[in-house]
Design a protein around this motif. Structure first.
Motif, PDB file in Angstrom:
ATOM      1  N   HIS A 138       0.821  -1.210   0.000  1.00 19.37           N
ATOM      2  CA  HIS A 138       0.000   0.000   0.000  1.00 19.37           C
ATOM      3  C   HIS A 138       0.856   1.262   0.000  1.00 19.37           C
ATOM      4  CE1 HIS A 138      -3.191  -2.811   0.687  1.00 19.37           C
ATOM      5  NE2 HIS A 138      -2.624  -3.219   1.798  1.00 19.37           N
ATOM      6  N   VAL A 139       2.067   1.173  -0.524  1.00 24.54           N
ATOM      7  CA  VAL A 139       2.975   2.318  -0.561  1.00 24.54           C
ATOM      8  C   VAL A 139       3.275   2.697  -2.003  1.00 24.54           C
ATOM      9  CG1 VAL A 139       5.240   3.218   0.078  1.00 24.54           C
ATOM     10  CG2 VAL A 139       4.034   1.675   1.642  1.00 24.54           C
ATOM     11  N   LEU A 140       3.051   3.985  -2.305  1.00 25.14           N
ATOM     12  CA  LEU A 140       3.458   4.564  -3.577  1.00 25.14           C
ATOM     13  C   LEU A 140       4.699   5.397  -3.290  1.00 25.14           C
ATOM     14  CD1 LEU A 140       3.024   5.476  -6.559  1.00 25.14           C
ATOM     15  CD2 LEU A 140       1.551   7.295  -5.646  1.00 25.14           C
ATOM     16  N   GLY A 141       5.848   4.974  -3.792  1.00 27.92           N
ATOM     17  CA  GLY A 141       7.072   5.708  -3.573  1.00 27.92           C
ATOM     18  C   GLY A 141       7.196   6.863  -4.552  1.00 27.92           C
ATOM     19  N   THR A 142       7.519   8.070  -4.030  1.00 26.22           N
ATOM     20  CA  THR A 142       7.630   9.236  -4.901  1.00 26.22           C
ATOM     21  C   THR A 142       8.952   9.964  -4.675  1.00 26.22           C
ATOM     22  OG1 THR A 142       6.562  10.820  -3.376  1.00 26.22           O
ATOM     23  CG2 THR A 142       5.124   9.555  -4.845  1.00 26.22           C
ATOM     24  N   THR A 143       9.361  10.689  -5.698  1.00 24.99           N
ATOM     25  CA  THR A 143      10.584  11.478  -5.660  1.00 24.99           C
ATOM     26  C   THR A 143      10.357  12.778  -6.409  1.00 24.99           C
ATOM     27  OG1 THR A 143      12.939  11.522  -6.287  1.00 24.99           O
ATOM     28  CG2 THR A 143      11.448  10.344  -7.756  1.00 24.99           C
ATOM     29  N   GLN A 144      11.182  13.800  -6.129  1.00 25.21           N
ATOM     30  CA  GLN A 144      11.147  15.005  -6.948  1.00 25.21           C
ATOM     31  C   GLN A 144      12.284  14.999  -7.976  1.00 25.21           C
ATOM     32  OE1 GLN A 144      11.006  17.094  -3.379  1.00 25.21           O
ATOM     33  NE2 GLN A 144      13.141  17.758  -3.348  1.00 25.21           N
ATOM     34  N   ALA A 145      13.159  13.999  -7.869  1.00 30.07           N
ATOM     35  CA  ALA A 145      14.231  13.793  -8.848  1.00 30.07           C
ATOM     36  C   ALA A 145      13.724  12.863  -9.950  1.00 30.07           C
ATOM     37  CB  ALA A 145      15.456  13.207  -8.150  1.00 30.07           C
ATOM     38  N   ALA A 146      14.623  12.400 -10.788  1.00 28.76           N
ATOM     39  CA  ALA A 146      14.222  11.489 -11.860  1.00 28.76           C
ATOM     40  C   ALA A 146      13.680  10.192 -11.264  1.00 28.76           C
ATOM     41  CB  ALA A 146      15.411  11.197 -12.765  1.00 28.76           C
ATOM     42  N   PRO A 147      12.595   9.661 -11.802  1.00 30.84           N
ATOM     43  CA  PRO A 147      12.046   8.414 -11.280  1.00 30.84           C
ATOM     44  C   PRO A 147      12.975   7.243 -11.550  1.00 30.84           C
ATOM     45  CG  PRO A 147      10.918   9.043 -13.301  1.00 30.84           C
ATOM     46  CD  PRO A 147      11.825  10.184 -12.942  1.00 30.84           C
ATOM     47  N   VAL A 148      12.978   6.297 -10.614  1.00 28.25           N
ATOM     48  CA  VAL A 148      13.817   5.107 -10.737  1.00 28.25           C
ATOM     49  C   VAL A 148      13.028   3.912 -10.227  1.00 28.25           C
ATOM     50  CG1 VAL A 148      15.815   3.901  -9.778  1.00 28.25           C
ATOM     51  CG2 VAL A 148      16.068   6.242 -10.579  1.00 28.25           C
ATOM     52  N   GLY A 149      13.012   2.831 -11.000  1.00 30.44           N
ATOM     53  CA  GLY A 149      12.373   1.602 -10.558  1.00 30.44           C
ATOM     54  C   GLY A 149      10.941   1.841 -10.117  1.00 30.44           C
ATOM     55  N   PRO A 150      10.604   1.435  -8.888  1.00 29.69           N
ATOM     56  CA  PRO A 150       9.227   1.588  -8.428  1.00 29.69           C
ATOM     57  C   PRO A 150       8.888   2.992  -7.942  1.00 29.69           C
ATOM     58  CG  PRO A 150      10.531   0.561  -6.715  1.00 29.69           C
ATOM     59  CD  PRO A 150      11.442   0.708  -7.914  1.00 29.69           C
ATOM     60  N   VAL A 151       9.860   3.892  -7.901  1.00 28.21           N
ATOM     61  CA  VAL A 151       9.643   5.246  -7.374  1.00 28.21           C
ATOM     62  C   VAL A 151       9.283   6.182  -8.523  1.00 28.21           C
ATOM     63  CG1 VAL A 151      10.668   7.170  -6.120  1.00 28.21           C
ATOM     64  CG2 VAL A 151      11.247   4.826  -5.482  1.00 28.21           C
ATOM     65  N   VAL A 152       8.126   6.838  -8.398  1.00 24.51           N
ATOM     66  CA  VAL A 152       7.602   7.666  -9.482  1.00 24.51           C
ATOM     67  C   VAL A 152       7.788   9.145  -9.180  1.00 24.51           C
ATOM     68  CG1 VAL A 152       5.876   5.889  -9.996  1.00 24.51           C
ATOM     69  CG2 VAL A 152       5.252   7.854  -8.546  1.00 24.51           C
ATOM     70  N   ASN A 153       7.676   9.939 -10.232  1.00 27.77           N
ATOM     71  CA  ASN A 153       7.646  11.393 -10.095  1.00 27.77           C
ATOM     72  C   ASN A 153       6.541  11.903 -11.002  1.00 27.77           C
ATOM     73  OD1 ASN A 153       7.948  14.163 -10.184  1.00 27.77           O
ATOM     74  ND2 ASN A 153      10.175  14.116 -10.270  1.00 27.77           N
ATOM     75  N   TRP A 154       5.421  12.337 -10.394  1.00 29.28           N
ATOM     76  CA  TRP A 154       4.301  12.878 -11.157  1.00 29.28           C
ATOM     77  C   TRP A 154       4.171  14.381 -10.961  1.00 29.28           C
ATOM     78  CZ3 TRP A 154       0.731   8.403  -9.098  1.00 29.28           C
ATOM     79  CH2 TRP A 154       1.060   7.218  -9.771  1.00 29.28           C
ATOM     80  N   GLY A 155       5.225  14.987 -10.384  1.00 30.34           N
ATOM     81  CA  GLY A 155       5.218  16.418 -10.156  1.00 30.34           C
ATOM     82  C   GLY A 155       4.898  16.757  -8.717  1.00 30.34           C
ATOM     83  N   GLY A 156       5.242  17.981  -8.345  1.00 35.18           N
ATOM     84  CA  GLY A 156       4.954  18.459  -6.999  1.00 35.18           C
ATOM     85  C   GLY A 156       6.195  18.544  -6.136  1.00 35.18           C
TER      86      GLY A 156
END
Length: 227
Positions: A138-156
């Protein structure tokens, strides 16, 4: 939003704060080692009206907005998740960088409520301490850098505006807001600077969506536009 679109704005944020991109990337990689790909289909908000709850002191007085008959989804940033639940509303997603109430995030994932857990340059210790305690289904991993693997960047950038960008990515038809105060006098200088960026980012998002967010009414003319 893809990273190509986001990156020029991200670069401006880094420059304005003097942040190090490498720190964001290291935290992102630490998070990527701890999470699995999130099934975004379970958050299909296509056509939905999404209430985006910020953690400003005004939130308690504005929670009645969640009672509107057309609100389909409730997203809460940081400690707003506690206020929403304490008021008896169902929560569909918590957005957090783990800096205030990570225990709430643990509890939510254990009960099957998704949490968007964010990694950035100065929260790598929190990522390593708290994310292993989550139910990773139940975890969505996010980053503000370039996305990698399961970690996304949809902005913000801040938890609040990131919640709005996530809702946009997931197909929301309309965004409504509760618990936002860009002029909160109780915050320190760093937080005030972050609120200015949150305002700019929401203005950018509403222009991209062709929508007008009520939270920006009376403020648009004073907002430095982003491309």
């Amino acid at each position: 939003m893809d990273f190509t679109t986001w990156e020029p704005v991200y670069g401006r944020i880094l420059d304005d704060f003097g942040f190090d991109r490498t720190g964001d990337e290291r935290a992102r990689d630490a998070l990527a080692d701890l999470v699995t790909p999130f099934d975004r289909d379970r958050l299909d908000w296509d056509g939905a009206t999404v209430a985006v709850c910020g953690a400003a002191p005004t939130l308690d007085d504005e929670l009645d907005r969640l009672d509107a008959p057309d609100v389909d989804v409730v997203v809460a940033a940081s400690t707003a998740a506690d206020a929403v639940r304490d008021a008896g509303f169902d929560l569909d997603l918590m957005v957090t960088d783990l800096d205030k109430n990570p225990e709430t995030a643990v509890e939510l994932t254990e009960s099957g409520v998704p949490v968007a857990a964010h990694a950035h340059g100065d929260n790598r210790p929190a990522v390593r301490e708290w994310v292993p305690r989550f139910d990773t289904d139940h975890v969505l991993g996010t980053t503000q850098a370039a996305p990698v693997g399961p970690v996304v960047n949809w902005g913000g950038f801040t938890d609040g505006d990131r919640a709005a960008f996530i809702a946009d990515e997931l197909g929301a038809d309309r965004l409504v807001f509760a618990g936002w105060d860009f002029d909160d006098p109780t915050v320190d200088a760093m937080k005030a600077q972050k609120l200015r960026w949150a305002e700019r980012l929401l203005r950018w998002l509403e222009r991209r969506r062709g929508e007008r967010f009520s939270v920006l009414d009376g403020r648009r003319d004073g907002i430095d536009p982003l491309p």
